[in-house]
Design a protein around this motif. Structure first.
Motif, mmCIF file in Angstrom:
data_model
loop_
_atom_site.group_PDB
_atom_site.id
_atom_site.type_symbol
_atom_site.label_atom_id
_atom_site.label_comp_id
_atom_site.label_asym_id
_atom_site.label_seq_id
_atom_site.Cartn_x
_atom_site.Cartn_y
_atom_site.Cartn_z
ATOM 1 N N PHE A 88 0.812 -1.072 0.033
ATOM 2 C CA PHE A 88 -0.355 -0.097 0.186
ATOM 3 C C PHE A 88 0.360 1.821 -0.444
ATOM 4 N N GLU A 125 0.481 3.484 4.918
ATOM 5 C CA GLU A 125 0.244 2.296 5.156
ATOM 6 C C GLU A 125 -1.424 2.670 6.042
ATOM 7 N N PRO A 126 -2.347 0.929 5.443
ATOM 8 C CA PRO A 126 -3.365 1.659 5.699
ATOM 9 C C PRO A 126 -4.213 2.224 7.025
ATOM 10 N N LYS A 127 -3.365 1.932 8.008
ATOM 11 C CA LYS A 127 -4.284 2.383 9.341
ATOM 12 C C LYS A 127 -3.584 3.759 9.648
ATOM 13 N N THR A 178 -15.174 -0.328 5.954
ATOM 14 C CA THR A 178 -14.017 0.027 6.550
ATOM 15 C C THR A 178 -14.282 1.540 7.378
ATOM 16 N N LEU A 238 -8.558 -3.771 2.784
ATOM 17 C CA LEU A 238 -8.140 -2.314 4.018
ATOM 18 C C LEU A 238 -9.558 -2.406 5.229
ATOM 19 N N GLU A 280 -7.120 -4.770 7.190
ATOM 20 C CA GLU A 280 -5.657 -4.661 7.664
ATOM 21 C C GLU A 280 -5.323 -2.946 8.902
ATOM 22 N N ARG A 281 -6.642 -2.629 8.770
ATOM 23 C CA ARG A 281 -7.001 -1.221 10.104
ATOM 24 C C ARG A 281 -7.995 -2.018 11.238
#
Ligand code: F6R
Length: 605
Positions: free
Chosen positions: A282, A285-287, A315, A415, A418-419
């Motif tokens: 990504f 970074e997804p977060k 999300t 996403l 990941e988050r």
């Protein structure tokens, strides 16, 4: 949106020019032309209409030159007729052009005052006249550079010179241009697809660059006339993709290919053993992603609209959508932790490419979701997620739309995990549900005979409406777009809940209204909106995945798609709408693959 080809060789080029123009016809098809150099003369042949007309002219009266340029036109300046068809030639040069010269009126006026005469209504002819004028005192390369300095707007150009019969000059600003290499033969083309039957070795010009081709050599120059090196790509060979097989046209092939293209796309992005999605690297970074902004045009914009529902549902990322032609001129506040996602089948759409450039200038991270991985948009973005649909030739986008949806959905899921917006158990279920999709798409094709019956009911209609709520609302827009572009029947897509705020006035006895109502949280609300339409005489065609009996009797026709995870229902609900547009257009004898006034790759603003 026009198509350009140029070939310099040691043997006659006109047949290969015609073959390449046939491939480029998806870019424009209102007139065609070619010019070769033979016996120290520019031999120009043009026609209004399709490339096959040009081919007939050549059969009667062949062109023998070993160097030539060709063009298919999508009219911008001047009606589609022979005079306005490209190439535009003087006694010294012949020019093909894709794009728009924005200051052509000004330049034309100046040149006319100096005594130059113009034959056509096009913006392109100023280029012919300018290059001809500069050739009085300069060599070809310098004349072209001097001409480019005078031009405002966007262009891809191919130019041949009567007194320099060994070279073609190409130039790019805004509109795509590729160079192909072979033995004793080199090529210029609007895209690599047009060159594929001749070579798979391709370079792409960037904005402001120019190239000079001879049969054994290609030189590239930057804006400052300095020689530069360009990377040579080997373009992939897509099997089965450039031939319509037993299908009547590309569109029907592309509709029925969708179970396979989705299967292929899923196999690229999902790991069935680990039940995981293979999306890595990504750009943010997804977060840390603060907001996602999805940008596209036409059908690609509709896929952004569907994705907004998914990103919001799955999300915690705030999501916006924008039409590229609006985005590029707005006074936006760019933020480095926003991710800007560009969706485009061709990867060459001028508005989308310009919106991407603006993001690049503002140093924000960009992702593109494209079908053509060698395209300008793909090459210019930080991160590329291909849709793996194979070439889409029919002008109306079908399999690319479903491919865009799948990639956007997969991205929202990845996403989300990941988050840590969803837990692993839910994630696994969502990933598992995806695997059922290709089979469900196949089952949906079985609705075709019912759709054919419905299509007959649209023949005498004055217009039509497509209604949906939630993630079915963008599908209503897409269904309406497909119907209008293919069958030329007026069609409006609306959020069902908005009807009472105005559009209900359009409903009259017998007006066909397609209601898209999967069994989701909006279902009952949509049914109420449908009743309001029924009460005013609308003829309802109801598309659902609900297999329970419906109480309302005032429904003209019901279509039931297989029931899948409700996030995925937009994918299945799209298919009967594609088939409807296809069959209404067939019944009306419209040109399915090349609807009037349109072109596949929209490389003008
Ligand atoms: C409609 C259609 C167009 C394209 C639009 C964007 O069927 O095909 O609306 O979706 O011109 O094109 P791409 O996706 O190539 O950027």
């Amino acid at each position: 949106m026009c198509g350009i080809i140029g070939i310099v060789s040691d043997k006659p080029v006109s047949i290969n020019i015609i073959n390449s123009l046939k491939k480029l016809e998806y870019r424009g098809y209102d007139s065609a032309g070619l010019a070769t150099l033979s016996n120290n003369l520019i031999d120009e042949k043009k026609c209004s209409g399709r490339v096959e007309e040009l081919e007939k002219i050549l059969i009667k009266n062949p062109s023998n030159g070993n160097i030539g340029i060709g063009h298919v036109r999508w009219a911008t300046h001047g009606i589609p007729n022979i005079i306005n068809a490209h190439p535009h030639s003087s006694e010294k040069v012949s020019v093909v052009h894709n794009g728009i010269i924005e200051n052509s009126d000004e330049l034309k006026k100046d040149l006319e005052e100096k005594g130059f005469k113009f034959k056509s209504q096009t913006d392109t002819e100023v280029i012919t006249v300018l290059v001809t004028q500069f050739l009085e005192n300069s060599k070809p390369l310098e004349s072209v550079f001097k001409t480019l300095k005078k031009l405002k707007g966007s262009f891809a150009l191919g130019i041949i010179f009567k007194n320099f019969p060994d070279i073609i000059i190409g130039a790019r600003r805004g509109s795509p241009l590729a160079v192909g290499y072979s033995n004793d033969e080199n090529y210029l083309g609007s895209d690599s697809y047009a060159l594929k039957s001749m070579t798979n070795k391709i370079s792409y010009l960037d904005d402001g660059e120019l190239c000079m081709l001879s049969k054994n050599k290609v030189d590239f120059y930057d804006l400052n006339q300095k020689k530069i090196n360009k990377k040579i790509y080997t373009v992939s060979d897509d099997e089965n993709t450039t031939d319509k097989g037993d299908y009547k046209n590309f569109m029907s092939k592309e509709i029925f290919e969708q179970s396979n293209t989705i299967k292929k796309c899923l196999s690229e992005y999902t790991d069935s053993l680990k039940k995981d999605i293979n999306i890595y690297n990504f750009p943010i970074e997804p977060k840390k992603i603060n907001k996602i902004i999805l940008i596209g045009c036409g059908t690609a914009y509709h896929s952004c609209l569907v994705a907004k529902y998914w990103f919001e549902e799955l999300t915690s990322i705030d999501t916006e959508i924008d039409i590229a032609s609006e985005f590029r001129y707005r006074n936006l506040k760019f933020k480095t932790n926003n991710l800007y996602i560009f969706v485009s089948q061709s990867g060459e759409t001028a508005d989308t490419a310009a919106a991407l450039d603006i993001c690049k200038k503002n140093n924000v991270k960009t992702c593109s979701i494209v079908n053509v991985v060698e395209s300008t948009i793909a090459r210019n973005s930080d991160w590329v997620l291909p849709i793996h649909a194979g070439p889409e030739i029919g002008v109306a986008s079908t399999k690319a739309f479903l491919g865009q949806l799948i990639v956007l959905y997969i991205l929202s899921l990845k996403l989300s995990i990941e988050r840590e917006d969803i837990d692993k158990k839910n994630y696994d279920t969502y990933v598992e549900n995806l695997t059922k999709l290709p089979e469900a798409i196949k089952k949906t094709f079985k609705l075709e005979s019912e759709v054919q019956l419905i299509a007959k009911e649209f023949l005498d209609a004055k217009g039509s409406m497509f209604l949906g709520r939630g993630n079915s609302f963008p599908i209503a827009l897409e269904g309406a777009l497909k119907l209008k572009e293919l069958s030329y029947l007026h069609a409006e897509g609306y959020p069902a809940g908005e009807m009472k705020h105005g559009p209900l006035a359009l409903i009259e006895e017998g007006l066909p209204v397609i209601v898209i109502a999967p069994k989701d949280k909006y279902y009952e609300k949509t049914l109420s909106n449908m009743q309001e339409v029924i009460a005013r005489g609308g003829k309802i065609f109801f598309i659902t995945d609900n297999y329970n009996r419906l109480l309302s009797t005032n429904i003209r026709f019901r279509l039931r798609v297989p029931r899948v995870d409700s996030n995925l229902s937009p994918i299945l609900l799209t298919i009967p709408l594609q088939l409807l547009a296809y069959h209404v257009a067939s019944l009306k004898n419209c040109d399915i693959d090349k609807p009037r006034n349109l072109a596949k790759s929209v490389t003008v603003e």
